[in-house]
Design an enzyme around this catalytic site. Structure first.
Site, PDB file in Angstrom:
ATOM      1  N   GLU A   1      25.294  29.267  50.980  1.00  7.67           N
ATOM      2  CA  GLU A   1      25.956  29.458  52.276  1.00  7.67           C
ATOM      3  C   GLU A   1      24.920  29.591  53.370  1.00  7.67           C
ATOM      4  OE1 GLU A   1      27.854  31.329  55.735  1.00  7.67           O
ATOM      5  OE2 GLU A   1      26.164  32.075  54.601  1.00  7.67           O
TER       6      GLU A   1
ATOM      7  N   ASP B   1      23.838  34.050  47.829  1.00  5.31           N
ATOM      8  CA  ASP B   1      22.492  33.775  48.339  1.00  5.31           C
ATOM      9  C   ASP B   1      22.186  34.635  49.564  1.00  5.31           C
ATOM     10  OD1 ASP B   1      24.451  32.202  49.670  1.00  5.31           O
ATOM     11  OD2 ASP B   1      22.929  30.835  50.433  1.00  5.31           O
TER      12      ASP B   1
ATOM     13  N   ASP C   1      25.109  41.376  53.967  1.00  4.77           N
ATOM     14  CA  ASP C   1      25.432  39.933  53.994  1.00  4.77           C
ATOM     15  C   ASP C   1      25.028  39.295  52.679  1.00  4.77           C
ATOM     16  OD1 ASP C   1      26.002  37.343  54.704  1.00  4.77           O
ATOM     17  OD2 ASP C   1      24.374  37.139  56.124  1.00  4.77           O
TER      18      ASP C   1
ATOM     19  N   HIS D   1      20.426  39.596  58.242  1.00  3.40           N
ATOM     20  CA  HIS D   1      19.297  38.675  58.466  1.00  3.40           C
ATOM     21  C   HIS D   1      18.079  39.381  59.065  1.00  3.40           C
ATOM     22  CE1 HIS D   1      21.805  34.689  58.303  1.00  3.40           C
ATOM     23  NE2 HIS D   1      22.339  35.633  57.566  1.00  3.40           N
TER      24      HIS D   1
ATOM     25  N   GLU E   1      32.419  38.276  54.515  1.00  2.00           N
ATOM     26  CA  GLU E   1      31.265  38.344  55.422  1.00  2.00           C
ATOM     27  C   GLU E   1      31.285  39.633  56.237  1.00  2.00           C
ATOM     28  OE1 GLU E   1      28.749  36.499  55.541  1.00  2.00           O
ATOM     29  OE2 GLU E   1      29.277  34.484  54.865  1.00  2.00           O
TER      30      GLU E   1
END
Ligand SMILES: [Zn+2]
Length: 376
Positions: A135, A71, A102, A350, A164
């Site tokens: 996650e 995700d 990510d 992000h 990660e």
């Protein structure tokens, strides 16, 4: 080092699947197809609309889990990106797309490393994949759930590598061996509303809260240790008042969060806060949330293997990091495994224009291959 573009190709295929958390969007099926072709047994431990893939090859010897998530976080407005976040695009040696760092490149690098190892018939032990699509979101039905199911079957891993993004400025400069815990609280201090001219007829919750908050802010909760800084307490929101300048409000709201190290526990911090609120005679409602225990992997075979594999591929000796937010390592570590997180540079995660260097993809895959070779 295999540099045939295989990792880039699989990373692109994964980015093209719009797996906004907790939607897997077919990423696990793609990975499962590749692993099935290598002889892995494939099982889904889905729950609550979340996809959890459990795949294993081998049934003896040490158990090493490759863990991660499919995700991704939302992209924000398309026009903020130089190219469509779900249309993987290479510009000047850099691959752009949501999940590039990510952590779809990590997943692709793991799968390609596994393919090379199986082709060499070099596996001694059991290799497993634990991949979730939950996650980045609530993380309730993801790794946490799958671990509980697997644990109830008596399965016990020896090692886990989480893919990660952990590197700071170049691949291999940093790996993560632990994470702080996170504990938060929505606190409502109750009073009695009234006119500011008649304070004896009211009960000002701001005045009651202030000295208690001052005490909470001043406390040193612990001293930290060799691997963690001291536990930190931070207030993120304070709200009170009706908007009128002559009204004592009926309640005051505070939101605070602990990022805590292995010297403190969630229950211990909660009871210390509660004791302070009670000592100040507050009437309150406290709504706590606990998003993860801290974990720390002690020096041992996994950290040795990880450092040595990183050094072999990149020439760098990675620093051992315990900062940053939480990760699913928090669910795997209490299961009894040594856990490290190794992945690409994390400075774009992000964010808009998330990216990874194309040349880092085969190198990351070589690092995973090196760690697996050293352990199994
Ligand atoms: Zn991630």
């Amino acid at each position: 080092m295999a540099d045939d573009g295989a990792v880039l190709a699989l990373t692109r295929q994964l980015i093209a699947r719009r797996s906004l958390t907790p939607d897997d969007a077919g990423c696990c099926a793609l990975i499962a197809d590749r692993l099935r072709a290598l002889g892995f047994g494939i099982e889904y431990i889905d729950a609550g609309g979340v996809t959890n893939l459990w795949a294993t090859l081998g049934d003896e010897g040490p158990l090493l889990i490759l863990a991660g998530h499919t995700d991704v976080v939302p992209t924000g407005p398309r026009e903020h990106w130089a190219s469509d976040p779900f249309d993987p695009t290479v510009r000047e040696g850099v691959l752009y797309g949501r999940g590039a760092a990510d952590m779809k490149s990590g997943l692709a690098a793991m799968v390609c490393a596994t393919e090379r190892i199986v082709a060499r018939r070099a596996l001694r032990g059991t290799l497993a994949y634990l991949i979730t699509s939950d996650e980045e979101g609530a993380a309730r039905h993801g790794t946490r759930h799958a671990v509980a199911v697997l644990q109830s079957r008596g399965i016990r891993p020896d090692y886990a590598i989480v893919g990660e993004a952990t590197a700071s400025s170049q691949l291999g400069d940093r790996i993560t061996i632990g994470r702080r815990g996170s504990l938060g609280c929505n606190l409502r201090v109750l009073g009695r509303q009234g006119h500011v001219a008649y304070p004896d007829k009211a009960d000002n919750p701001v005045h009651r809260l202030a000295p208690a908050l001052a005490e909470l802010v001043a406390i040193r909760w612990d001293e930290g240790n060799d691997h963690f800084p001291p536990t930190s307490f931070q207030v993120s929101n304070v709200n009170a008042g009706t908007g009128a300048n002559n009204v004592i409000p009926g309640h005051a709201d505070v939101v605070f969060n602990f990022r805590y190290c292995t010297e403190s526990s969630a229950d211990g911090l909660k009871s210390r806060v509660t004791a302070i609120l009670d000592r100040h005679g507050l009437r309150y409602e406290a709504d706590w949330w606990h998003s993860g225990e801290p974990y720390l992997t002690a020096p041992g075979r996994l950290i040795d293997a990880a450092q040595s594999a990183v050094r072999e591929t990149t020439g760098l000796t990675p620093t051992l990091f315990t900062g940053g937010g939480t990760s699913d390592g928090r669910f795997i570590s209490p299961w009894g495994a040594e856990v490290v997180e190794i992945g690409p540079v994390n400075d774009s995660i992000h964010k808009v224009d998330e990216h990874v260097n194309v040349t880092d993809l085969p190198r990351l895959s070589a690092i995973y291959e090196g760690v697996i070779d050293r352990l199994l």
